[in-house]
Scaffold this active site. Sequence first.
Site, PDB file in Angstrom:
ATOM      1  N   SER A  57    -133.867  57.841  87.198  1.00 44.06           N
ATOM      2  CA  SER A  57    -133.584  56.475  86.703  1.00 44.06           C
ATOM      3  C   SER A  57    -134.520  55.408  86.763  1.00 44.06           C
ATOM      4  O   SER A  57    -134.318  54.357  86.826  1.00 44.06           O
ATOM      5  CB  SER A  57    -132.154  55.967  87.538  1.00 44.06           C
ATOM      6  OG  SER A  57    -132.711  55.834  89.129  1.00 44.06           O
ATOM      7  N   SER A 126    -133.382  63.044  91.371  1.00 43.49           N
ATOM      8  CA  SER A 126    -133.379  61.801  91.781  1.00 43.49           C
ATOM      9  C   SER A 126    -131.961  61.320  91.607  1.00 43.49           C
ATOM     10  O   SER A 126    -130.917  62.070  91.794  1.00 43.49           O
ATOM     11  CB  SER A 126    -134.354  60.997  91.564  1.00 43.49           C
ATOM     12  OG  SER A 126    -134.313  59.567  92.273  1.00 43.49           O
ATOM     13  N   PHE A 127    -131.767  60.389  90.704  1.00 46.55           N
ATOM     14  CA  PHE A 127    -130.463  59.806  90.202  1.00 46.55           C
ATOM     15  C   PHE A 127    -129.807  60.962  89.569  1.00 46.55           C
ATOM     16  O   PHE A 127    -128.475  61.157  89.696  1.00 46.55           O
ATOM     17  CB  PHE A 127    -130.585  58.611  89.311  1.00 46.55           C
ATOM     18  CG  PHE A 127    -129.866  58.524  88.076  1.00 46.55           C
ATOM     19  CD1 PHE A 127    -128.641  57.646  88.275  1.00 46.55           C
ATOM     20  CD2 PHE A 127    -130.305  59.067  87.000  1.00 46.55           C
ATOM     21  CE1 PHE A 127    -127.973  57.628  87.132  1.00 46.55           C
ATOM     22  CE2 PHE A 127    -129.406  59.076  85.847  1.00 46.55           C
ATOM     23  CZ  PHE A 127    -128.186  57.959  85.811  1.00 46.55           C
ATOM     24  N   ASP A 247    -142.441  61.132 100.071  1.00 41.30           N
ATOM     25  CA  ASP A 247    -141.555  60.354  98.914  1.00 41.30           C
ATOM     26  C   ASP A 247    -141.101  58.877  99.613  1.00 41.30           C
ATOM     27  O   ASP A 247    -140.569  58.840 100.731  1.00 41.30           O
ATOM     28  CB  ASP A 247    -140.402  61.114  98.692  1.00 41.30           C
ATOM     29  CG  ASP A 247    -139.745  60.593  97.484  1.00 41.30           C
ATOM     30  OD1 ASP A 247    -139.804  59.672  97.045  1.00 41.30           O
ATOM     31  OD2 ASP A 247    -138.946  61.462  96.894  1.00 41.30           O
ATOM     32  N   HIS A 275    -142.621  61.126  94.824  1.00 44.37           N
ATOM     33  CA  HIS A 275    -141.252  61.254  94.167  1.00 44.37           C
ATOM     34  C   HIS A 275    -141.573  62.048  92.906  1.00 44.37           C
ATOM     35  O   HIS A 275    -140.633  62.455  92.541  1.00 44.37           O
ATOM     36  CB  HIS A 275    -140.602  59.901  93.984  1.00 44.37           C
ATOM     37  CG  HIS A 275    -139.237  60.068  93.743  1.00 44.37           C
ATOM     38  ND1 HIS A 275    -138.427  60.721  94.386  1.00 44.37           N
ATOM     39  CD2 HIS A 275    -138.851  59.535  92.318  1.00 44.37           C
ATOM     40  CE1 HIS A 275    -136.955  60.758  93.896  1.00 44.37           C
ATOM     41  NE2 HIS A 275    -137.287  59.872  92.729  1.00 44.37           N
TER      42      HIS A 275
END
Length: 296
Positions: A57, A126-127, A247, A275
């Site tokens: 995101s 992630s998202f 991260d 990340h």
Amino acid sequence: MVTLDPTVDPTVDPTVDPTVGVPSARPEVGASVVADGIRTNYLEAGAGRPIVLVHGSGPGVSAYANWRLTIPALAEQLRVLAPDMAGFGFTERPADVRYELATWTDQLLGFLDALGLERASIVGNSFGGAIALALATQHPDRVDRLVLMGSVGVPFPITEGLDAVWGYQPSPEAMRRVLDYFAWSRDLVDDELAEVRYRASIQPGFQESFGSMFPAPRQRWVDAMVTPDEAIAALPHRTLLVHGRDDRVIPLATSLRLLDLVPRSRLHVFGQCGHWTQIEHTAAFNRLLLDFLTEE
């Protein structure tokens, strides 16, 4: 089917309206289907067992930006599909859409339906990991194998990095600060990359939707993407967890928690990695995914 060229600059002026996602010569724009009422742009390559890649995101993100180095490697053995989720990339942005976990989960389920996929492996970044988790727990029969990369979906105090990413307001300087959170290696982040990514973030419709998704205070949006522990613990799927040790956006503790909860899980941690596992360790990451997704 779209051939991906990672050397193509994805920030030239759009040749299509990004709220519609009509196919063009741009590498970010592929085919489109209506998924749960949202016309969804997606990339496709390869043949074989279907794998759906769900992006993260960040500002200006799209399936292409997130997966351009991953798709060609997986497509050597698999059918790879990478949609732009609602509010991102070149997927339709309906005026009345609610940007929330249920919307994205229903869109992903609708994407499988639109393509006639009874079952597919899901890779969530992630998202996108929160969306993949939600789909797998709510519709376990539709998911083959599950990969969660630096995943949201369990509780954690919002990091300074994630707060900066979700609070991004467009400028080259702000983009440079965001990129500094994403990458461990300083070799990957410079003013030229920041300018390229900044221009990607200000394409028509991009910042308007992104800026409306995660207003402050942003801890509530982390909490809104959580799947209950008991649902995660009931997952029957073989699950690969991937995380960068360094991260600064999503803490490694989230993957350690998922490792505790998911019965058939394994965890790979990349050292000297932030990340961007798929970018900072591209070859090793691609091999890790391909081995996991094709093993018997």
